[in-house]
Design an enzyme around this catalytic site. Sequence first.
Site, short mmCIF file in Angstrom:
data_model
loop_
_atom_site.label_atom_id
_atom_site.label_comp_id
_atom_site.label_asym_id
_atom_site.label_seq_id
_atom_site.Cartn_x
_atom_site.Cartn_y
_atom_site.Cartn_z
N SER A 9 29.63 -15.80 3.94
CA SER A 9 29.26 -14.43 4.32
C SER A 9 28.62 -13.61 3.19
CB SER A 9 30.48 -13.68 4.86
OG SER A 9 30.78 -14.11 6.17
N LYS A 29 30.30 -8.27 -1.85
CA LYS A 29 30.56 -8.90 -0.55
C LYS A 29 31.35 -10.18 -0.77
CE LYS A 29 30.35 -9.40 3.86
NZ LYS A 29 31.65 -10.14 3.77
N THR A 30 32.39 -10.35 0.02
CA THR A 30 33.16 -11.58 0.00
C THR A 30 32.53 -12.61 0.94
OG1 THR A 30 34.59 -10.74 1.74
CG2 THR A 30 35.34 -10.46 -0.55
N GLY A 31 32.99 -13.84 0.80
CA GLY A 31 32.60 -14.91 1.71
C GLY A 31 33.69 -15.96 1.72
#
Length: 265
Positions: A64, A208-210
């Site tokens: 993501s 932003k994480t993923g």
Amino acid sequence: MVAENVRCLFSAFLFLASSLAIPADTVSKAFNGHLGAFVLIDCSSGETFRSDAARCAEKVAPCSTFKIWNSAIGLETGVISDPDELFWKWDGTKRWLETWNKDQTLRSAFAASCVPAYQSLARQIESARMQEWLDKIAYGNRDISAGLDVFWLPKPPERKTILISADQQALMLARLVGGKLPFSAKTLAALKSIMTLQTTTRGTLYGKTGTGGDEKGDYNLGWFVGYVESSGQTYTFACLLKGRGVAGKDARAATEMILTDRGLL
């Protein structure tokens, strides 16, 4: 006097040269027993810290974190005109995350990491334009052959994904915030707005994480990428953790621990 000036300049150089040094025990504590990679770039000098050169160069699916670039391309191509406009109508399908079961603006979809909304956005951008933009900004290995609305997702195992390293993630963001990529000021402002996560007395965090999983759906990979503004300076970062049960939230926690220890957050 000349000799004294030289010594002062040399001392200043040594201070600057080591300004991004992060103790190994700080990194180890932040990784909490997981295999990991952490990259930090000083955008003004280009100085770069790497926790482990080989692991920072390893290429995996962006998961993501690609939503940063999907958003930027959507804004730049005019598919989305404003981060707060409705751009995805919920289709009525109940999904496992309740925050996905509603209409989405770009801001809300980014915050919820709403996969179906971003899959819709990718389809609206269309394959030719997506490929053109990934080539233009040199994103990872630029391979979207797995499919326009799945190429950044890491499963199932037989499906290829676009690949990128922690080194590349941090450098891409350094180029982005440095104005060296072909995005307009309007796009950059909108992107900065939706990426804002927290502000402390020392700095502001954007990112932003993923999260990636295996064929059984078990988490085994966590990303956190972004940048921090602190004391008038900007630093980009990328953190990748691997291991059973690890997710993006773990990579974010590790990054926040390191940045706090460095006095940047």
